[in-house]
Design an enzyme around this catalytic site. Structure first.
Site, short mmCIF file in Angstrom:
data_model
loop_
_atom_site.label_atom_id
_atom_site.label_comp_id
_atom_site.label_asym_id
_atom_site.label_seq_id
_atom_site.Cartn_x
_atom_site.Cartn_y
_atom_site.Cartn_z
N LYS A 99 0.80 -1.15 -0.25
CA LYS A 99 -0.10 0.03 0.08
C LYS A 99 0.99 1.21 0.10
CE LYS A 99 -3.55 -2.31 2.78
NZ LYS A 99 -4.25 -2.63 4.05
N TYR A 154 34.40 11.07 10.07
CA TYR A 154 33.89 10.78 11.27
C TYR A 154 34.52 11.25 12.60
CZ TYR A 154 30.32 8.18 8.62
OH TYR A 154 29.06 7.67 7.84
N LYS A 180 33.87 15.07 2.04
CA LYS A 180 33.02 15.45 2.96
C LYS A 180 33.21 14.79 4.28
CE LYS A 180 29.04 13.28 2.82
NZ LYS A 180 27.59 12.77 2.08
N LYS A 182 31.93 14.63 8.77
CA LYS A 182 30.57 14.85 9.64
C LYS A 182 30.84 15.95 10.73
CE LYS A 182 29.33 11.17 7.68
NZ LYS A 182 28.49 11.52 6.32
N ASP A 211 28.63 17.08 6.72
CA ASP A 211 27.29 16.36 6.99
C ASP A 211 26.69 16.59 8.30
OD1 ASP A 211 25.24 14.62 7.11
OD2 ASP A 211 26.59 13.21 6.05
N GLU A 237 25.11 19.46 4.69
CA GLU A 237 24.33 18.45 4.22
C GLU A 237 23.59 17.81 5.60
OE1 GLU A 237 25.97 15.40 1.96
OE2 GLU A 237 25.38 13.78 3.26
N GLU A 263 19.06 12.20 1.43
CA GLU A 263 19.88 10.92 1.91
C GLU A 263 18.74 10.32 2.71
OE1 GLU A 263 23.48 11.27 3.69
OE2 GLU A 263 23.10 9.58 4.80
N HIS A 320 24.00 9.30 -2.58
CA HIS A 320 24.68 8.60 -1.25
C HIS A 320 25.18 7.12 -1.52
CE1 HIS A 320 24.23 6.39 2.51
NE2 HIS A 320 24.82 7.46 3.06
N GLU A 339 29.17 9.88 -4.39
CA GLU A 339 30.23 9.82 -3.44
C GLU A 339 30.91 8.77 -3.22
OE1 GLU A 339 27.81 9.05 0.35
OE2 GLU A 339 29.82 9.69 1.66
MG MG Z 1 24.53 12.55 4.77
#
Ligand code: MG
Length: 388
Positions: A99, A154, A180, A182, A211, A237, A263, A320, A339
């Site tokens: 659905k 990161y 990129k 974080k 990001d 981002e 993303e 992404h 990416e």
């Molecule tokens: Mg991201």
């Protein structure tokens, strides 16, 4: 042609090159679609996985979506053009009885199998996916290499800034131009120190995207945007909750440099709301929908066409994921780039073992299908699904 077996397994993945660093228990599903077509005495097999950054979908794959593919009769998935499998028919078979709305993460289960369907279909056509995709959907194929950027950045548990600088230097050494990282977990003043450290390696803020991983509240997003604006970053981002379109619009109003979003939106219906209410700017902001997370390529193509009908370009999309599938999608649909996760999310991150990034661009492999076979560690993993 029939799909005679679907194999599936959950495997752990890590946000870090060193998988011993804590990574939130991330995992992904790998699948193998085994066809009854043989080449050189071996069945032709399509492989897929649940991209990165979310979780494995074994329950939904086993109980709901794989059985629908397996139930398709002989040649029920065949294309009208004589191709043995039409990925759009396979998608419709998987979605039979579903659905609208309530997307949850069923979209990732479908997207995982859909990736394997496209790998299988392109292999049966003996073409690399990007070429098969462009021909199937009728888009002109631009043969030039795809712009790619390195994803990573990161937080490291010790010597965060030193490790971050080392990671970015490795990206540059590999041939990447853009990177990129974080942000969003530390106070803005501390994030600016991390950002300045990375810019000192790259020498230009325009080569760095940040990001926030949807971490900021409405007020925090506006505060961060004001602090980031002077750096003229490549893009900002995932600035807030992905469904908070009002905050997207408020930040787009206040913040001059590019934003990116998409993303964490997993359907054309959610994408339509971002388009209507998010205040994003065609030709300026970047759309990062992950094809494997939003029900696979049929829905992803609907999203691209939706934005194109509203004055956007396919060049505004950069999927992404950071892996081979995203690279093929970017090349086949004429997207603005893709990416790449050169070190993280192994063995899925990055491209073929022999592919080299040159001046921030790379061409997809010319092996049939997605070309997972060009990445030894990855095909070893996929191959273990079909070993018995
Ligand atoms: Mg991201």
């Amino acid at each position: 042609m029939r799909i005679v077996d679907v194999r599936e397994r959950t495997v752990p993945i890590s946000r870090y090159a060193d998988p011993d660093l804590p990574s939130g228990g991330l995992n992904t599903s790998i699948v193998a679609l085994m066809s009854d077509t043989k080449r050189n005495g071996e069945p032709v097999v399509g492989y897929g996985f649940s991209s990165v950054g979310r979780f494995a979908q074994g329950g939904l794959i086993r109980e709901r979506f794989a059985p629908r593919l397996l139930a398709a009769e002989d040649d029920a998935l065949a294309g009208t053009d004589g191709q043995p499998v039409d990925p759009f028919k396979a998608w419709a078979a998987m979605m039979a009885g579903e659905k609208p709305g309530g997307h949850g993460e069923r979209c990732i289960a479908v997207g995982t199998l859909d990736m394997a369907v496209w790998d299988l279909a392109a292999k049966l056509a003996d073409k690399p996916l990007y070429r098969y995709l462009a021909e199937t959907v009728g888009r002109p194929l631009d043969e030039s290499p795809v712009p790619v950027y390195a994803g990573g950045g990161y937080y490291f548990p010790e010597d965060d800034i030193g490790c971050l600088e080392d990671e970015v230097r490795r990206f540059v050494d590999l041939g990447f131009r853009d990177v990129k990282m974080k942000i969003g977990a530390l106070p803005v003043e501390q994030e600016l120190k991390r950002i300045e450290a990375v810019i000192s390696v790259l020498s230009d803020g325009n080569r760095l995207a940040v990001d926030a991983m949807n971490a900021y509240s409405a007020d925090e997003a506006l505060t961060a945007a004001a602090a980031l604006a002077p750096y003229r970053l490549r893009w900002f981002e995932d600035i807030c909750d992905p469904l908070d379109y009002r905050t997207h619009a408020a930040v787009a109003e206040a913040y001059g440099p590019p934003l990116s979003a998409g993303e964490a939106l997993f359907s054309a219906a959610d994408a339509a709301n971002l388009l209507r209410y998010g205040g994003l700017r065609p030709g300026h902001d970047v759309l990062t929908f992950d094809p494997a997370h939003c029900y696979g390529l049929p829905e992803y193509i609907r999203i691209v066409e939706l934005f194109e009908s509203a004055g956007w370009s396919s060049r505004d999309f950069q999927p992404h994921g950071g892996h081979l599938f995203g690279l093929h999608v970017a090349a086949g649909l004429g997207l603005g780039g893709a990416e790449c996760n050169p070190h993280n999310f192994q063995p899925f991150g990055g491209f073929g073992d022999e592919q080299r990034v040159v001046d921030g661009t790379v061409a997809p492999p010319d092996a049939p299908g997605i070309g997972f076979e060009t990445r030894e560690s990855l095909i070893d993993l996929f191959g273990s699904l079909t070993a018995d």
